[in-house]
Design an enzyme around this catalytic site. Structure first.
Site, short mmCIF file in Angstrom:
data_model
loop_
_atom_site.label_atom_id
_atom_site.label_comp_id
_atom_site.label_asym_id
_atom_site.label_seq_id
_atom_site.Cartn_x
_atom_site.Cartn_y
_atom_site.Cartn_z
N GLU A 163 0.93 -1.21 -0.07
CA GLU A 163 0.00 -0.08 0.07
C GLU A 163 0.81 1.20 -0.02
O GLU A 163 0.47 2.18 -0.56
CB GLU A 163 -1.14 0.04 1.30
CG GLU A 163 -2.02 -1.23 1.19
CD GLU A 163 -2.66 -1.06 -0.08
OE1 GLU A 163 -3.06 -0.18 -0.74
OE2 GLU A 163 -3.16 -2.26 -0.21
N GLU B 39 -0.39 -2.27 -9.87
CA GLU B 39 -0.46 -3.26 -8.86
C GLU B 39 0.84 -4.14 -8.94
O GLU B 39 1.28 -4.46 -7.57
CB GLU B 39 -1.63 -4.20 -9.26
CG GLU B 39 -2.87 -3.66 -8.83
CD GLU B 39 -3.24 -3.20 -7.38
OE1 GLU B 39 -2.29 -3.50 -6.34
OE2 GLU B 39 -4.25 -2.59 -6.93
#
Length: 252
Positions: free
Chosen positions: A127, A185
């Site tokens: 994150e 990602e």
């Protein structure tokens, strides 16, 4: 008005139909201003939105076992890649975590309940990777453009203007459900892998965290939460980590 401004107004016109209480020209300029946000401004909007989220969610107290565990896990990582990080736990059952451009990291109780310490660190590294790679900044700019937030540019004094509580609430909802491209990602996964390797942790924790998420989404009885529904296939990501660890001589 420049040709660029006229083109932007034309491009924005479908969205401007939804703007209330403002003229088309003002809404168009708001849209344009959102595209020129600086990193500092995005961080300030993030800080305001997270502050509102902290008020709406049950935050674990300093002496809470969840806070104490998180503080132990991140004790070496109060600053990551030059960004000061503040960590808190939301005592809600969702399997989720997020990081924002101001350096806020929020981990949900439900995620802590199913992950080991190293797996939690790997997920937080992922994150934070979105923040370091500017994915969060670019996604927030896109969200601001879509919602045509008014008067988003800095004032003449250089200070960021405050948005309304309802607008901040919208940004907060966005941060909980932000989705990124497959490339972004993968790059955030790589950031986490490198973070774990650089700091002497077992990089396989990143793979096992994905495998746990895959199991969680495979009909274990609970609803699929944001961290599962907005990310690509967890099994494939776990295999990608395992393949890289083998190439690096860190796994068989």
């Amino acid at each position: 008005m420049s040709r660029l401004s006229l083109l932007l107004i034309a491009f924005c016109s479908p969205m401007l139909l939804f703007a209330q209480g403002a003229g088309l020209a003002q809404a168009a300029m708001d849209y344009f201003n959102s595209a020129t946000l600086t990193d500092a401004q995005v961080a300030e909007y993030s800080r305001q939105a997270v502050q509102q989220m902290d008020q709406k969610n049950p935050v674990a107290a300093p002496n809470d076992p969840y806070t104490q565990r998180l503080n132990r896990i991140v004790s070496r990582h109060r600053t990551v890649s030059g960004l000061p990080i503040n960590y808190k736990v939301y005592k809600v059952p969702d399997v989720n975590a997020f990081a924002t451009a101001d350096g806020s990291v929020r981990v949900f109780k439900g995620l802590m309940d199913i992950m080991s310490d190293n797996e939690l660190l790997a997920i937080m590294g992922h994150e934070i990777g979105h923040v370091i790679n500017h994915d969060s900044r670019d996604a927030m700019k896109s969200a601001l453009r879509r919602s045509a937030v008014r008067n988003v540019a800095a004032s003449q004094s250089g200070l960021i203007g405050k948005v309304s509580r309802s607008q901040l609430g919208g940004l907060a909802d966005y941060m909980l459900g932000a989705s990124f491209s497959r490339r972004q990602e993968s790059e955030a996964d790589d950031y986490s892998y490198d973070f774990m390797k650089r700091n002497g942790y077992n990089v396989m924790a990143l793979a096992t965290s994905f495998e746990k998420l895959a199991k969680q989404s495979g009909g274990g009885g609970g609803s699929v939460t944001q961290i599962l529904s907005t990310h690509p296939d967890s099994k494939a990501r776990a295999q990608r980590v395992r393949d890289r660890a083998r190439r690096d001589g860190l796994a068989r």
